[in-house]
Design a protein around this motif. Sequence first.
Motif, PDB file in Angstrom:
ATOM      1  N   MET A   1      27.398  82.170  61.728  1.00 25.58           N
ATOM      2  CA  MET A   1      26.698  82.606  62.146  1.00 25.58           C
ATOM      3  C   MET A   1      26.991  84.696  62.255  1.00 25.58           C
ATOM      4  SD  MET A   1      24.786  81.471  65.367  1.00 25.58           S
ATOM      5  CE  MET A   1      23.695  82.883  66.533  1.00 25.58           C
ATOM      6  N   LEU A   2      28.539  83.833  62.916  1.00 26.49           N
ATOM      7  CA  LEU A   2      29.123  85.260  63.127  1.00 26.49           C
ATOM      8  C   LEU A   2      28.200  86.288  61.848  1.00 26.49           C
ATOM      9  CD1 LEU A   2      30.570  86.970  64.861  1.00 26.49           C
ATOM     10  CD2 LEU A   2      32.959  86.277  64.179  1.00 26.49           C
ATOM     11  N   ALA A   3      29.609  85.990  60.096  1.00 24.53           N
ATOM     12  CA  ALA A   3      28.861  86.155  59.204  1.00 24.53           C
ATOM     13  C   ALA A   3      27.550  86.392  59.246  1.00 24.53           C
ATOM     14  CB  ALA A   3      29.646  85.209  58.508  1.00 24.53           C
ATOM     15  N   ARG A   4      26.895  85.764  59.523  1.00 26.87           N
ATOM     16  CA  ARG A   4      24.947  86.720  59.150  1.00 26.87           C
ATOM     17  C   ARG A   4      24.975  87.596  60.402  1.00 26.87           C
ATOM     18  NH1 ARG A   4      20.300  83.361  60.940  1.00 26.87           N
ATOM     19  NH2 ARG A   4      18.592  84.192  60.826  1.00 26.87           N
ATOM     20  N   SER A   5      25.844  87.600  61.320  1.00 20.96           N
ATOM     21  CA  SER A   5      25.413  88.868  62.210  1.00 20.96           C
ATOM     22  C   SER A   5      25.994  90.027  61.330  1.00 20.96           C
ATOM     23  CB  SER A   5      25.767  88.537  63.337  1.00 20.96           C
ATOM     24  OG  SER A   5      25.759  89.486  64.583  1.00 20.96           O
ATOM     25  N   ALA A   6      27.543  90.474  61.428  1.00 23.40           N
ATOM     26  CA  ALA A   6      27.801  90.621  60.552  1.00 23.40           C
ATOM     27  C   ALA A   6      26.630  91.701  59.142  1.00 23.40           C
ATOM     28  CB  ALA A   6      29.545  90.693  60.849  1.00 23.40           C
ATOM     29  N   SER A   7      26.203  90.734  58.544  1.00 25.75           N
ATOM     30  CA  SER A   7      26.350  91.615  57.440  1.00 25.75           C
ATOM     31  C   SER A   7      24.365  92.162  58.025  1.00 25.75           C
ATOM     32  CB  SER A   7      25.556  90.352  56.369  1.00 25.75           C
ATOM     33  OG  SER A   7      25.022  90.535  55.872  1.00 25.75           O
ATOM     34  N   LYS A   8      24.289  91.521  59.168  1.00 23.57           N
ATOM     35  CA  LYS A   8      23.185  92.252  59.523  1.00 23.57           C
ATOM     36  C   LYS A   8      23.258  93.477  60.350  1.00 23.57           C
ATOM     37  CE  LYS A   8      19.431  88.786  60.056  1.00 23.57           C
ATOM     38  NZ  LYS A   8      18.549  88.696  61.132  1.00 23.57           N
ATOM     39  N   LEU A   9      24.508  93.797  60.438  1.00 19.27           N
ATOM     40  CA  LEU A   9      24.426  95.272  61.242  1.00 19.27           C
ATOM     41  C   LEU A   9      25.567  96.180  60.731  1.00 19.27           C
ATOM     42  CD1 LEU A   9      25.517  96.668  64.061  1.00 19.27           C
ATOM     43  CD2 LEU A   9      28.018  95.678  63.942  1.00 19.27           C
ATOM     44  N   GLU A  10      26.108  95.663  59.048  1.00 25.35           N
ATOM     45  CA  GLU A  10      25.972  96.264  57.943  1.00 25.35           C
ATOM     46  C   GLU A  10      25.378  96.621  57.072  1.00 25.35           C
ATOM     47  OE1 GLU A  10      29.001  94.884  55.565  1.00 25.35           O
ATOM     48  OE2 GLU A  10      30.567  94.328  57.084  1.00 25.35           O
ATOM     49  N   GLN A  11      23.709  96.191  56.886  1.00 29.02           N
ATOM     50  CA  GLN A  11      23.018  96.847  56.437  1.00 29.02           C
ATOM     51  C   GLN A  11      21.971  97.689  57.138  1.00 29.02           C
ATOM     52  OE1 GLN A  11      20.748  93.679  56.062  1.00 29.02           O
ATOM     53  NE2 GLN A  11      21.704  92.238  54.500  1.00 29.02           N
ATOM     54  N   SER A  12      21.858  97.547  58.916  1.00 33.56           N
ATOM     55  CA  SER A  12      21.535  98.338  60.036  1.00 33.56           C
ATOM     56  C   SER A  12      22.318  99.795  59.544  1.00 33.56           C
ATOM     57  CB  SER A  12      21.421  97.970  61.086  1.00 33.56           C
ATOM     58  OG  SER A  12      20.796  99.093  61.584  1.00 33.56           O
ATOM     59  N   ALA A  13      23.508  99.999  59.671  1.00 34.52           N
ATOM     60  CA  ALA A  13      24.215 101.245  59.491  1.00 34.52           C
ATOM     61  C   ALA A  13      23.804 101.830  58.254  1.00 34.52           C
ATOM     62  CB  ALA A  13      26.225 100.864  59.693  1.00 34.52           C
ATOM     63  N   ARG A  14      24.296 101.195  57.154  1.00 31.59           N
ATOM     64  CA  ARG A  14      23.592 101.844  55.897  1.00 31.59           C
ATOM     65  C   ARG A  14      22.355 102.438  55.979  1.00 31.59           C
ATOM     66  NH1 ARG A  14      23.788  97.249  52.553  1.00 31.59           N
ATOM     67  NH2 ARG A  14      25.633  96.751  52.885  1.00 31.59           N
TER      68      ARG A  14
END
Length: 134
Positions: A1-14
């Motif tokens: 769950m933490l990895a999924r949240s980090a992935s979404k945060l990276e996509q949003s920043a990109r």
Amino acid sequence: MLARSASKLEQSARRRTDRADRRTELAADRTIFAAERTYAAWVPTGLAALASGVGAKALLEDVVEPWLASATASMLTLFSALCFIAAVWRELDPGAPPPHPDIRRLPPWLLISVNGFLVLVSLAALVGIWVVRA
């Protein structure tokens, strides 16, 4: 769950970075278009001043002293040459360079050759104002 949240945060920043870069590119395009609009305003102003100078000589010669008619026509004709020079100067030196626009600028050789010809026409009209007698 933490990895999924980090992935979404990276996509949003990109996405935000991509949108910011795109806004910067669009701002650069608007800067170039603004410079071209400024150029497009200087040239008709110069042509109008040139026509006004020639017309002033013809219309004022019988109304005021001939030297005053020639001086008025000369000032308008010199102003037209200044407009043609300012048009190229403003187009070639718009200020800070915009970051990588999508569009191309007008070629400098084209601006210099067209406006150089118009300056020569203005100077020829100036000579005609003082040399040619009606």
